[in-house]
Design a protein around this motif. Structure first.
Motif, PDB file in Angstrom:
ATOM      1  N   CYS A  79      23.111  68.846   7.363  1.00 53.78           N
ATOM      2  CA  CYS A  79      23.222  70.031   8.212  1.00 53.78           C
ATOM      3  C   CYS A  79      22.488  71.165   7.506  1.00 53.78           C
ATOM      4  CB  CYS A  79      24.682  70.385   8.450  1.00 53.78           C
ATOM      5  SG  CYS A  79      24.853  71.881   9.429  1.00 53.78           S
ATOM      6  N   ARG A 118      15.564  66.065   8.505  1.00 53.20           N
ATOM      7  CA  ARG A 118      15.995  67.461   8.350  1.00 53.20           C
ATOM      8  C   ARG A 118      15.892  67.722   6.852  1.00 53.20           C
ATOM      9  NH1 ARG A 118      20.415  69.339  12.475  1.00 53.20           N
ATOM     10  NH2 ARG A 118      21.025  70.681  10.764  1.00 53.20           N
ATOM     11  N   LYS A 125      20.924  78.636   8.170  1.00 51.75           N
ATOM     12  CA  LYS A 125      21.937  78.235   9.144  1.00 51.75           C
ATOM     13  C   LYS A 125      22.381  79.378  10.050  1.00 51.75           C
ATOM     14  CE  LYS A 125      23.117  74.885   9.499  1.00 51.75           C
ATOM     15  NZ  LYS A 125      22.328  73.899  10.298  1.00 51.75           N
ATOM     16  N   HIS A 308      27.085  68.027  17.220  1.00 49.16           N
ATOM     17  CA  HIS A 308      27.529  69.428  17.270  1.00 49.16           C
ATOM     18  C   HIS A 308      28.528  69.765  18.357  1.00 49.16           C
ATOM     19  CE1 HIS A 308      24.244  69.630  14.402  1.00 49.16           C
ATOM     20  NE2 HIS A 308      24.941  70.638  13.900  1.00 49.16           N
ATOM     21  N   ARG A 321      34.358  65.329  12.280  1.00 45.09           N
ATOM     22  CA  ARG A 321      33.948  64.730  13.557  1.00 45.09           C
ATOM     23  C   ARG A 321      34.357  63.274  13.483  1.00 45.09           C
ATOM     24  NH1 ARG A 321      28.042  67.325  12.271  1.00 45.09           N
ATOM     25  NH2 ARG A 321      28.208  69.176  13.584  1.00 45.09           N
ATOM     26  N   GLU A 350      23.466  64.155  11.831  1.00 47.67           N
ATOM     27  CA  GLU A 350      23.643  64.716  10.493  1.00 47.67           C
ATOM     28  C   GLU A 350      24.304  63.636   9.646  1.00 47.67           C
ATOM     29  OE1 GLU A 350      23.700  69.443  11.553  1.00 47.67           O
ATOM     30  OE2 GLU A 350      25.646  68.498  11.228  1.00 47.67           O
ATOM     31  N   ASP A 380      28.054  71.657   8.111  1.00 45.81           N
ATOM     32  CA  ASP A 380      28.765  70.741   9.015  1.00 45.81           C
ATOM     33  C   ASP A 380      29.007  69.377   8.361  1.00 45.81           C
ATOM     34  OD1 ASP A 380      28.827  72.550  11.100  1.00 45.81           O
ATOM     35  OD2 ASP A 380      26.958  71.840  11.991  1.00 45.81           O
TER      36      ASP A 380
HETATM   37 MN    MN Z   1      24.844  71.278  11.804  1.00 44.95          MN
END
Ligand code: MN
Ligand code: PEP
Length: 401
Positions: A79, A118, A125, A308, A321, A350, A380
């Motif tokens: 993230c 990423r 962020k 997300h 999550r 992520e 995250d």
């Molecule tokens: Mn994120």
């Protein structure tokens, strides 16, 4: 120095590259000392690009193969990338793992995978909350290593961090090039184009086109995707492939206008749409999003972000999550795209390179109670390596059917 936080400031930088954006309201921008900011920008504007414009063109070409399902896209990584991760041992481990993700997904789906990490620049962020409680006092939230420090003592935004971010990105891209030197696999980089002074300073004009040389692919997030504001304006000016996140509150007419604004030449390989609606509402909301997008007739690629919209806090206050909602959102998205005769472009995850304990579920049986064991993310919660591999194998098999 002005230390106040204003999320709706107008940054007036006189020697900006793409002048238009700086006249518009820009959300999520730190307030810097003006002279320091100018010094940093003029340094960056004269420094090395991180990626080259022929590479950016080549990615666009590659992405044009992803419109009708010939190849699949996998956008993957942290993230928030940490400056401290920019060292050979960690970069090697990340790239080894990302290569495993690619292979697992490719073997099961029987398709070639276009990998976008990423990485090499995912340092800024957007945040919903400006402040957080730290031992009874309110301190500014962490906004990515390129803006402030994760350490509670270093939360004031410091523009010189942009120079460090640039150096770390150059080191990382150098490592990636060496890693892939002897393979026929190409690996691309992408990050959220959040910090506009940085993105602008790395934008170069070549033959009447602008290329943002900070990464091959740039996207704007759910919090910055406003028509008539600075981020959308900036993105509309660059020739890179670009992405926009689509959250549950997206206004469909605005989305159609943004598509027209960003892909006004109807290019293939240019525009990636990244829905991040959440497993609870995907069935209810995604069909109307897909139909509104289809009605525009503008070339686009669907890359599903099942991360997300599925974040929640445990009773202990950790963001997490679950593997099952992540997987379900992906499966449901594939179904909805098929029902609407739209093709799947790929996924945006992520994921860590390690066996972190940040998301619950999966074969390793991570529970809310065991999240503390190896909860390392700066922002995250990421899937662990084994959770990510499980998901990719299931999705790959489903796609191959
Ligand atoms: Mn994120
Ligand atoms: C992200 O991709 O890390 C992110 C912040 O996404 P979104 O803008 O979709 O919330």
């Amino acid at each position: 120095m002005n230390l106040s936080y204003d999320y709706n400031i107008i940054i007036k930088i006189m020697d900006t590259n793409i002048a238009h954006w700086s006249l518009l309201p820009a959300s999520q921008q730190p307030v810097y000392d003006f002279d320091e900011l100018k010094a940093v920008i003029s340094h960056l504007a004269n420094s090395q690009p991180i990626v080259s414009y022929p590479e950016i063109q080549a990615l666009k070409n590659e992405l044009s193969n992803c419109h009708f399902g010939k190849k699949l896209i996998l956008i993957i990584g942290d993230c928030a990338e940490a400056f401290s991760d920019c060292k050979p041992s960690i970069l090697q481990a990340k790239l080894d793992t990302y290569e495993k993700y690619r292979r697992a997904f490719s073997i099961k789906s029987k398709k070639e995978i276009v990998m976008i990490g990423r990485i090499a620049g995912q340092f800024s962020k957007p945040r919903s909350d400006l402040y957080e409680n730290h031992g009874g006092i309110q301190i500014p939230t962490y906004r990515g290593d390129m803006i402030n420090g994760f350490d509670p003592n270093f939360r004031q935004p410091d523009p010189y961090r942009m120079i460090e971010g640039h150096t770390k990105s150059l080191d990382t891209i150098g490592f990636i090039r060496n890693f892939h030197r002897n393979s026929h696999q190409k690996f691309w980089t992408g990050h959220e184009a959040l910090l506009l002074p940085y993105e602008d300073a790395l934008t170069r004009s070549i033959e009447n086109e602008y290329f943002d040389t900070s990464a091959h692919f740039l996207w704007i997030g759910e919090r910055c995707r406003k028509l008539g504001q600075a981020h959308v304006e900036f993105l509309s000016q660059i020739s890179n492939p670009v992405g926009i996140k689509i959250g549950p509150n997206a206004d469909l007419e605005e989305l159609q206008s943004i598509m027209r604004f960003l892909n006004y030449e109807n290019e293939y390989g240019k525009l990636i749409l990244i829905p991040r609606l959440g497993n609870n509402i995907i069935r209810m909301q995604f069909p109307s999003v897909v139909q509104a997008v289809k009605r525009t007739g503008i070339p686009h690629i669907w890359v599903i972000d099942p991360m997300h919209g599925n974040t929640y806090k445990t009773n202990q206050g950790l963001k997490t999550r679950s593997v099952s909602s992540i997987l379900n959102e992906c499966i449901e998205s594939i179904k909805i795209l098929r029902e609407n005769r739209e093709s799947l472009g790929g996924f945006h995850f992520e994921a860590s390179y390690e066996e972190v304990t940040e998301c619950v579920g999966g074969n390793a049986g991570i529970t809310e109670e065991s999240l503390n064991k190896k909860y390392k993310t700066l922002c995250d919660p990421r899937l662990s390596r084994s959770q990510m591999l499980e998901i990719l194998k299931i999705l790959g098999s489903l796609i191959a059917k």
